[in-house]
Scaffold this motif. Structure first.
Motif, PDB file in Angstrom:
ATOM      1  N   HIS A   1       0.849  -1.202   0.000  1.00  0.00           N
ATOM      2  CA  HIS A   1       0.000   0.000   0.000  1.00  0.00           C
ATOM      3  C   HIS A   1       0.876   1.240   0.000  1.00  0.00           C
ATOM      4  N   PRO A   2       0.576   2.209  -0.877  1.00  0.00           N
ATOM      5  CA  PRO A   2       1.326   3.467  -0.811  1.00  0.00           C
ATOM      6  C   PRO A   2       0.990   4.210   0.485  1.00  0.00           C
ATOM      7  N   GLN A   3       1.971   4.902   1.025  1.00  0.00           N
ATOM      8  CA  GLN A   3       1.775   5.672   2.261  1.00  0.00           C
ATOM      9  C   GLN A   3       0.857   6.854   1.937  1.00  0.00           C
ATOM     10  N   PRO A   4      -0.198   7.078   2.761  1.00  0.00           N
ATOM     11  CA  PRO A   4      -1.045   8.244   2.488  1.00  0.00           C
ATOM     12  C   PRO A   4      -0.217   9.531   2.550  1.00  0.00           C
ATOM     13  N   GLN A   5      -0.641  10.496   1.768  1.00  0.00           N
ATOM     14  CA  GLN A   5       0.081  11.768   1.696  1.00  0.00           C
ATOM     15  C   GLN A   5      -0.090  12.570   2.981  1.00  0.00           C
ATOM     16  N   LEU A   6       0.948  13.348   3.295  1.00  0.00           N
ATOM     17  CA  LEU A   6       0.848  14.347   4.354  1.00  0.00           C
ATOM     18  C   LEU A   6      -0.178  15.386   3.896  1.00  0.00           C
ATOM     19  N   LEU A   7      -1.142  15.697   4.747  1.00  0.00           N
ATOM     20  CA  LEU A   7      -2.167  16.677   4.406  1.00  0.00           C
ATOM     21  C   LEU A   7      -1.641  18.072   4.722  1.00  0.00           C
ATOM     22  N   ARG A   8      -1.813  18.999   3.785  1.00  0.00           N
ATOM     23  CA  ARG A   8      -1.349  20.377   4.015  1.00  0.00           C
ATOM     24  C   ARG A   8      -2.545  21.327   4.034  1.00  0.00           C
ATOM     25  N   VAL A   9      -2.629  22.137   5.086  1.00  0.00           N
ATOM     26  CA  VAL A   9      -3.699  23.133   5.213  1.00  0.00           C
ATOM     27  C   VAL A   9      -3.067  24.432   5.698  1.00  0.00           C
ATOM     28  N   THR A  10      -3.863  25.486   5.741  1.00  0.00           N
ATOM     29  CA  THR A  10      -3.374  26.752   6.294  1.00  0.00           C
ATOM     30  C   THR A  10      -4.063  27.017   7.626  1.00  0.00           C
ATOM     31  N   LEU A  11      -3.503  27.956   8.374  1.00  0.00           N
ATOM     32  CA  LEU A  11      -4.079  28.311   9.670  1.00  0.00           C
ATOM     33  C   LEU A  11      -5.548  28.724   9.529  1.00  0.00           C
ATOM     34  N   ALA A  12      -5.871  29.402   8.430  1.00  0.00           N
ATOM     35  CA  ALA A  12      -7.262  29.827   8.208  1.00  0.00           C
ATOM     36  C   ALA A  12      -8.221  28.632   8.156  1.00  0.00           C
ATOM     37  N   ASP A  13      -7.727  27.493   7.668  1.00  0.00           N
ATOM     38  CA  ASP A  13      -8.571  26.294   7.553  1.00  0.00           C
ATOM     39  C   ASP A  13      -8.947  25.714   8.909  1.00  0.00           C
ATOM     40  N   VAL A  14      -8.176  26.058   9.952  1.00  0.00           N
ATOM     41  CA  VAL A  14      -8.416  25.484  11.286  1.00  0.00           C
ATOM     42  C   VAL A  14      -8.611  26.593  12.324  1.00  0.00           C
ATOM     43  N   SER A  15      -9.093  27.750  11.864  1.00  0.00           N
ATOM     44  CA  SER A  15      -9.195  28.898  12.774  1.00  0.00           C
ATOM     45  C   SER A  15     -10.529  28.965  13.518  1.00  0.00           C
ATOM     46  N   ARG A  16     -11.545  28.243  13.043  1.00  0.00           N
ATOM     47  CA  ARG A  16     -12.852  28.318  13.712  1.00  0.00           C
ATOM     48  C   ARG A  16     -12.850  27.442  14.963  1.00  0.00           C
ATOM     49  N   ILE A  17     -13.091  28.057  16.116  1.00  0.00           N
ATOM     50  CA  ILE A  17     -13.035  27.348  17.398  1.00  0.00           C
ATOM     51  C   ILE A  17     -14.103  26.251  17.447  1.00  0.00           C
ATOM     52  N   LYS A  18     -13.699  25.065  17.889  1.00  0.00           N
ATOM     53  CA  LYS A  18     -14.629  23.934  18.051  1.00  0.00           C
ATOM     54  C   LYS A  18     -14.803  23.635  19.539  1.00  0.00           C
ATOM     55  N   GLN A  19     -16.005  23.308  19.909  1.00  0.00           N
ATOM     56  CA  GLN A  19     -16.312  22.999  21.307  1.00  0.00           C
ATOM     57  C   GLN A  19     -15.851  21.590  21.653  1.00  0.00           C
ATOM     58  N   ASN A  20     -15.466  21.388  22.919  1.00  0.00           N
ATOM     59  CA  ASN A  20     -15.181  20.036  23.388  1.00  0.00           C
ATOM     60  C   ASN A  20     -16.409  19.158  23.160  1.00  0.00           C
ATOM     61  N   GLY A  21     -16.154  17.910  22.755  1.00  0.00           N
ATOM     62  CA  GLY A  21     -17.260  16.991  22.508  1.00  0.00           C
ATOM     63  C   GLY A  21     -17.765  17.009  21.079  1.00  0.00           C
ATOM     64  N   THR A  22     -17.269  17.965  20.254  1.00  0.00           N
ATOM     65  CA  THR A  22     -17.634  17.958  18.832  1.00  0.00           C
ATOM     66  C   THR A  22     -17.252  16.594  18.256  1.00  0.00           C
ATOM     67  N   ARG A  23     -18.121  16.000  17.467  1.00  0.00           N
ATOM     68  CA  ARG A  23     -17.817  14.677  16.890  1.00  0.00           C
ATOM     69  C   ARG A  23     -16.519  14.736  16.093  1.00  0.00           C
ATOM     70  N   TRP A  24     -15.715  13.684  16.207  1.00  0.00           N
ATOM     71  CA  TRP A  24     -14.413  13.677  15.516  1.00  0.00           C
ATOM     72  C   TRP A  24     -14.586  13.803  14.012  1.00  0.00           C
ATOM     73  N   ASP A  25     -15.702  13.255  13.472  1.00  0.00           N
ATOM     74  CA  ASP A  25     -15.899  13.262  12.020  1.00  0.00           C
ATOM     75  C   ASP A  25     -16.809  14.392  11.550  1.00  0.00           C
TER      76      ASP A  25
END
Length: 124
Positions: free
Chosen positions: A1-25
């Motif tokens: 199996h090929p190794q999955p690629q490293l995922l690249r995102v920017t800070l803007a993609d993860v800037s919205r605050i999530k509450q504890n308990g938010t479903r992982w998916d």
């Protein structure tokens, strides 16, 4: 199996605050493989703290990079909760790393269930 690629995102993609308990998916989270996720801050940061929400039952390593060179790392242990889902960690950036600065944060799974995600990342 090929190794999955490293995922690249920017800070803007993860800037919205999530509450504890938010479903992982939750579709607003960034899911990633064993290869990890790289978050491009797009500027050099000397922030002394970071807040990151991660799936509660996995442990992760945070790697700090500056101009593609690794400047340090630290571990974030799993924090099992009965609610499950995301849990927010507040991390003190090691002094030598905040002094030299960093422009990319890589999150690598250390141990867990192969369902890895990051909800948000905030520097302060």
């Amino acid at each position: 199996h090929p190794q999955p690629q490293l995922l690249r995102v920017t800070l803007a993609d993860v800037s919205r605050i999530k509450q504890n308990g938010t479903r992982w998916d939750d579709p607003k989270n960034i899911e990633f493989s064993n290869s990890g996720v790289e978050i491009d801050l797009q500027v050099k940061s000397q922030s002394k703290n970071l807040e990151v929400s991660l799936d509660h039952n996995d442990s992760y390593e945070i790697i700090y990079l500056l101009e593609s060179t690794k400047v340090g790392k630290q571990s974030i242990p799993a924090a099992f909760t009965t609610a499950g889902g995301l849990i927010t960690h507040t991390v003190v950036v090691p002094h030598n790393i905040s002094t030299s600065g960093y422009d990319t944060i890589m999150i690598l799974p250390q141990q867990g269930d192969n369902r890895y995600c990051v909800g948000h990342l905030k520097l302060f």
